[in-house]
Structure formats: C-alpha cells, structure tokens
Design an enzyme around this catalytic site. Structure first.
Site, PDB file in Angstrom:
ATOM      1  N   GLU A  21       0.885  -1.180   0.000  1.00 35.23           N
ATOM      2  CA  GLU A  21       0.000   0.000   0.000  1.00 35.23           C
ATOM      3  C   GLU A  21       0.909   1.211   0.000  1.00 35.23           C
ATOM      4  OE1 GLU A  21      -3.087  -0.163  -0.387  1.00 35.23           O
ATOM      5  OE2 GLU A  21      -3.816  -2.045   0.435  1.00 35.23           O
ATOM      6  N   CYS A  28      -2.556   8.971   2.564  1.00 36.48           N
ATOM      7  CA  CYS A  28      -2.347   8.449   1.210  1.00 36.48           C
ATOM      8  C   CYS A  28      -3.587   8.680   0.350  1.00 36.48           C
ATOM      9  CB  CYS A  28      -1.998   6.963   1.272  1.00 36.48           C
ATOM     10  SG  CYS A  28      -3.201   6.025   2.219  1.00 36.48           S
TER      11      CYS A  28
HETATM   12  P1  NAP Z   1       8.352   5.253   4.505  1.00 40.62           P
HETATM   13  O1  NAP Z   1       9.499   6.152   4.730  1.00 40.62           O
HETATM   14  O2  NAP Z   1       8.346   4.386   3.324  1.00 40.62           O
HETATM   15  O3  NAP Z   1       8.213   4.385   5.831  1.00 40.62           O
HETATM   16  C1  NAP Z   1       7.228   3.387   5.977  1.00 40.62           C
HETATM   17  C2  NAP Z   1       7.818   2.219   6.720  1.00 40.62           C
HETATM   18  O4  NAP Z   1       8.799   1.602   5.887  1.00 40.62           O
HETATM   19  C3  NAP Z   1       8.551   2.611   8.002  1.00 40.62           C
HETATM   20  O5  NAP Z   1       8.370   1.588   8.943  1.00 40.62           O
HETATM   21  C4  NAP Z   1       9.993   2.690   7.551  1.00 40.62           C
HETATM   22  O6  NAP Z   1      10.915   2.496   8.598  1.00 40.62           O
HETATM   23  C5  NAP Z   1      10.062   1.546   6.565  1.00 40.62           C
HETATM   24  N1  NAP Z   1      11.082   1.679   5.535  1.00 40.62           N
HETATM   25  C6  NAP Z   1      11.549   2.799   4.961  1.00 40.62           C
HETATM   26  N2  NAP Z   1      12.463   2.486   4.017  1.00 40.62           N
HETATM   27  C7  NAP Z   1      12.572   1.137   4.000  1.00 40.62           C
HETATM   28  C8  NAP Z   1      13.354   0.206   3.264  1.00 40.62           C
HETATM   29  N3  NAP Z   1      14.186   0.614   2.317  1.00 40.62           N
HETATM   30  N4  NAP Z   1      13.213  -1.103   3.528  1.00 40.62           N
HETATM   31  C9  NAP Z   1      12.346  -1.530   4.472  1.00 40.62           C
HETATM   32  N5  NAP Z   1      11.586  -0.703   5.206  1.00 40.62           N
HETATM   33  C10 NAP Z   1      11.685   0.622   4.980  1.00 40.62           C
HETATM   34  O7  NAP Z   1       6.992   6.056   4.430  1.00 40.62           O
HETATM   35  P2  NAP Z   1       6.476   7.148   5.424  1.00 40.62           P
HETATM   36  O8  NAP Z   1       7.135   8.421   5.067  1.00 40.62           O
HETATM   37  O9  NAP Z   1       6.573   6.689   6.829  1.00 40.62           O
HETATM   38  O10 NAP Z   1       4.904   7.166   5.073  1.00 40.62           O
HETATM   39  C11 NAP Z   1       4.390   7.968   4.117  1.00 40.62           C
HETATM   40  C12 NAP Z   1       4.115   7.207   2.837  1.00 40.62           C
HETATM   41  O11 NAP Z   1       3.241   6.127   3.089  1.00 40.62           O
HETATM   42  C13 NAP Z   1       3.396   8.081   1.845  1.00 40.62           C
HETATM   43  O12 NAP Z   1       3.906   7.869   0.564  1.00 40.62           O
HETATM   44  C14 NAP Z   1       1.959   7.595   1.946  1.00 40.62           C
HETATM   45  O13 NAP Z   1       1.175   7.860   0.825  1.00 40.62           O
HETATM   46  C15 NAP Z   1       2.162   6.150   2.176  1.00 40.62           C
HETATM   47  N6  NAP Z   1       0.955   5.560   2.757  1.00 40.62           N
HETATM   48  C16 NAP Z   1       0.213   4.701   1.989  1.00 40.62           C
HETATM   49  C17 NAP Z   1      -0.966   4.155   2.469  1.00 40.62           C
HETATM   50  C18 NAP Z   1      -1.803   3.225   1.642  1.00 40.62           C
HETATM   51  O14 NAP Z   1      -2.652   2.563   2.214  1.00 40.62           O
HETATM   52  N7  NAP Z   1      -1.616   3.133   0.344  1.00 40.62           N
HETATM   53  C19 NAP Z   1      -1.376   4.469   3.762  1.00 40.62           C
HETATM   54  C20 NAP Z   1      -0.598   5.335   4.516  1.00 40.62           C
HETATM   55  C21 NAP Z   1       0.577   5.859   3.995  1.00 40.62           C
HETATM   56  P3  NAP Z   1      11.682   3.745   9.288  1.00 40.62           P
HETATM   57  O15 NAP Z   1      10.628   4.619   9.873  1.00 40.62           O
HETATM   58  O16 NAP Z   1      12.532   3.098  10.297  1.00 40.62           O
HETATM   59  O17 NAP Z   1      12.429   4.420   8.189  1.00 40.62           O
END
Ligand code: NAP
Length: 474
Positions: free
Chosen positions: A234, A268
C-alpha cells in the site's frame, strides 16, 4: 533514523529507544514461529473472543493512546481518538465476520464430478508469520487493518513500525498481550529499516505487508520476490478530485477542505489534485480557498485545532520544495504558501505548514507527478470531462479517486475510465472494514480490508477426494 519520540509540535525529543540486537530479533522470530504452530489450530470462536477483548481494551485506552499518537506524529487529538475508535470497530467487524469470509468454497457439483472427485472444495488456511512494515501517519489504523484480519485467519504478526512512533508500536504489542493472545502471536520489533531485509529473508517469515513510500515498497517487494514470498503493498497516492458542472459546488468545496487536510494533509487517500470543470471553476476555487483559509493551525492537543504540524522536518522540507517548484513554474498562490506565523513561542520550532491552495497547476510542475504529503492543494482547470479524466490518469499513482457529478452517464464513464483502486462519488475517499482498499500503478498491489484483505494472508488450498475416499471426506 533514530527510534525516538520527537514531538513535531515543538521539535523536542521526549524518549529514545535502543534498536533490538540480533539475539533479541532471533528470540522474537523463534517465539512467532512457535506461536504459529498452536495459533493456526485455534478455531474462529477463540480468535474472535480475543480480538473482541482487544477492541474493548482499546476503547478503554482511547484517551491515552490518542495523546501518545498526537505527541509522536502531530495529528489533532480528536482525529487520534477517532482513529482509535475506528480500529476497535474494525477489530469487531473481523471478529464477527472472519469465519464467514473464510468459509470453505464449494465448486458447482458438475465441475466437481468433471474433475473426477467425489467431493472437492477450497479451504483458506493461514500462511504463517506475517511481517508488517508500517508508516507513522495512521499509526494505529495501518497496523490494525493488517493485524485484525491476519490474526483472525490464524496467522501471527511481527510489526516493524515507523521509527518515529515507537510508543504507539509498543502499545500495540501490549494491547494484544493484555487481551490474552498467546505469547508470540503479535510482537513489535523495535528496529530500523536496515533490519527488515534479514527478517524478511528468514525462513520462518512467510509473507510481508508494507504500507509506506514507493522506495520502501520497491525494496521490500524485491527482497520478497527474491525469496518468493507473498507481499501486499500500500504505497503513495495523488488522488484526483473531479468537480463537474452538475455538481453541488458548495458541498464539493466543503468536502474538499476535509479531503485535502485530514491528518494534517498526510494521508495516502487524501485528495491532492483538484480538477475542476471550467464551468464551475471560479465558484469552486473561491469557496474552497475560503474554507482552507478558515482552518485553525496550531497545537494538535487543543480541541479547536484543525491542522497540527507535519510529522517531520524532512517532510516539511519536501513539501516546501514542491510548492517552490510549482510557483517557479507559474502556479498562483491562492492562500497559504509557506509556514504560518504567530503560533507563539511554544510552537515556534514545530514543523507547521499553512493550508495552501495553488491555482493554475500544469503537468510541467513536480507536484503533478509527485505526492504532496501535507495541506497543499493543486487546482487544475479542465475544459471537458475528457480532459478531466486524462489529467486524473496522468499520474504514476492510482490509489483512489473522487468525482462530484449528478450525471449518471458521467458517473459510468468515470467508473470505467479512472485508473484507481476506488471511485468515490459526491463524497471523499474513506476506508471502511467492509470495503476493499488498495491501489493500482505505483500505489501498490493487493488489497486490505473486507474479504479481499483477509484472503491476502491465506493459503488457498484445494481439497480433492477421489471416488473411493468419499467415505473419509470431512
Ligand atoms: P516510509 O518512509 O516508506 O516508511 C514506511 C515504513 O517503511 C517505516 O516503517 C519505515 O521504517 C520503513 N522503511 C523505509 N524504508 C525502507 C526500506 N528501504 N526497507 C524496508 N523498510 C523501509 O513512508 P512514510 O514516510 O513513513 O509514510 C508515508 C508514505 O506512506 C506516503 O507515501 C503515503 O502515501 C504512504 N501511505 C500509503 C498508504 C496506503 O494505504 N496506500 C497508507 C498510509 C501511507 P523507518 O521509519 O525506520 O524508516
């Protein structure tokens, strides 16, 4: 990224946490694996009872956990309470419905006979240990919408939450533990993103679900692909919000304000690109801008606040870059366009951004193709429905979409042509336990919620009895 609670309303670090070491991770993997051996054999009644207890505890804890969420990521307190209530509701929904959603499926008797069987059916069995990599923006809801169906299906969960919401992450583990789940059924791993690969490659982990950014999704999906493990992704969204000439423009503008700014604009499924037919453009732009300007930005702990800070300094800097780029390329700032002033000394180091409407947005601007994760709306003028649909689809993302129209033919056209996992008419996109949730294109794949969501974590098993085994079938 340090694992820490840093209050985004004032930038103060309140608590830091040591990441788990290798031995502790191994201990938790072993506990999860052992727990699955038993949990998979429990019946729906037992699972439902525990999930119901967890929902009751969550209701009791609502005020406290809401304050924790607001402190860790800045959402207004009322929204945090509503999030907790929604989680309890989803838990009860899955507790009540899982057995029916996962009931055996029976092919038509003629097809069973044609396959040479005396009896054949499909059974949904659990996969095993599911790793959930989750984001901070809905720190309870994102986890519960995975955990409730996964646990009801007989899986066990390992949560790697975002590093800026560690207390919410630990609360979730304690919630399931207090509800009486056997040890190892749901555990939080306080680790950085660098630890995800080795956990995912571990033979005891069967599948992964990730909600987050595209780079994180790509990384987890490629590792899982290499290991041939199931994933649900997601990812981000840049949902279009079409306003067509037959719309109730006043209602469309009112709803647009909430659709863009819920969760401080960090959702999102927030509407991000407002594509308005030229016949109603002026009226919509005026009403919408007025609504955005009227919002109260401030301390998210205050009940009167509409918009709190962004969750991180980096997030605000990214948003500022997107707005600067659009303005440099000719967008007009109808309101906002920068940091709010005069929030007082207590909030001066917080990561606030004023509700912003940009007019005259074109595909040449970065925010046309990139996600604006904050209270910034991009307004487009479209000369026709064809142009509105083309603009809506001209995005790498395809999470959901919103359309305001009273014209049935236009509505049918939008259902047919909008490239998204949802089309919401005369309202705004919202998730509900009974409706599948997910996207296409760079917004990810797989579905959460409803029957689709619970079956993502199941092994669809064909059971076939030859003629002489008929007496033994059960
Ligand atoms: P993010 O930086 O991708 O972080 C999400 C999770 O992934 C965190 O637990 C993060 O850990 C981990 N992570 C980051 N890089 C990683 C990697 N290379 N390998 C494995 N895990 C990794 O995203 P965010 O900034 O927290 O959240 C915002 C994003 O989420 C936005 O793009 C939003 O649209 C999306 N989102 C989507 C939905 C949906 O249902 N489609 C819902 C909510 C949010 P760390 O915190 O330790 O870096």
């Amino acid at each position: 990224m340090p694992i820490a609670t840093v209050n985004p309303a004032n930038g103060r670090t309140l608590r830091t946490f040591e990441a788990l070491g290798e031995a502790e991770i191994e201990q938790r993997l072993a506990a999860a694996h052992a727990a699955f051996g038993h949990w998979r054999t429990t019946d729906f009644e037992e699972r439902a009872q525990l999930l119901g207890l967890a929902a009751d505890l969550l209701d009791e804890d609502q005020q406290d956990i809401a304050r924790t969420m607001t402190t860790e990521m800045g959402k207004p307190l009322a929204a945090a309470r509503a999030e907790a209530a929604k989680c309890a509701k989803a838990m009860r929904w899955y507790a009540r419905r899982a057995e029916e959603l996962l009931a055996d499926e029976h092919p038509a008797p003629a097809d069973v006979a044609d396959s040479g069987a005396s009896r054949a059916f499909v059974r949904y069995r659990p996969l095993g240990v599911v790793l959930a990599v989750m984001p901070w923006n809905f720190p309870l809801w994102q986890v519960v919408r995975f955990a409730a169906p996964a646990l009801m299906a007989g899986n066990v969960g390992l949560l790697k939450h975002a590093s800026n919401v560690p207390q919410t992450a630990l609360y979730l583990e304690s919630l399931f533990c207090r509800a009486g789940y056997p040890q190892g059924c749901f555990q939080t791993l306080l680790v950085g993103s660098g630890a995800v690969e080795s956990v995912l490659r571990d033979h005891r982990v069967a599948a992964a679900t990730l909600t987050g950014s595209e780079p994180a999704g790509r990384s987890v999906a490629s590792i899982a692909g290499d290991e041939v493990k199931r994933t649900v992704l997601e990812l981000g969204g840049s949902d279009p919000y079409l306003v067509l000439p037959s719309a109730d423009v006043a209602a469309a503008a009112r709803t647009a304000v909430t659709a863009r700014t819920q969760n401080n604009g960090q959702s999102c499924i927030a509407a991000k690109r407002f594509i308005v037919h030229t016949g109603v453009y002026e009226e919509f732009a005026e009403r919408f801008t007025e609504g955005m300007r009227a919002l109260t930005v401030g301390d998210p702990m205050r009940e009167s606040t509409d918009i709190g800070p962004l969750a991180s300094e980096r997030g605000r800097a990214d948003l500022e870059e997107l707005v600067d780029d659009a303005v440099r390329r000719g967008a007009g700032v109808l309101c906002g366009g920068g940091r709010p002033d005069d929030l007082g000394p207590e909030l001066e180091n917080g990561w606030f951004y004023a509700p912003t409407v940009l007019g005259g947005v074109t595909p040449a601007m970065r925010l046309h193709r990139e996600e604006t994760f904050g209270p910034v709306a991009a307004l487009y003028r479209a000369e026709s429905l064809d142009e509105a649909v083309a603009l809506a689809n001209d995005s790498p993302f395809g999470l959901s979409s919103n359309v305001w129209t009273r014209d049935a033919a236009e509505a049918r056209r939008c259902v047919r042509d909008l490239e998204a996992g949802g089309v919401f008419f005369n309202g705004m996109t919202a998730s509900h336990p009974a409706l599948p949730f997910g996207g296409v294109k760079r917004s990810g794949y797989g579905r959460e919620l409803a029957g689709h969501g619970i079956r993502e974590f199941c092994n669809t098993t064909t059971v076939w009895y030859g003629p002489e085994a008929a007496g033994a079938s059960a």
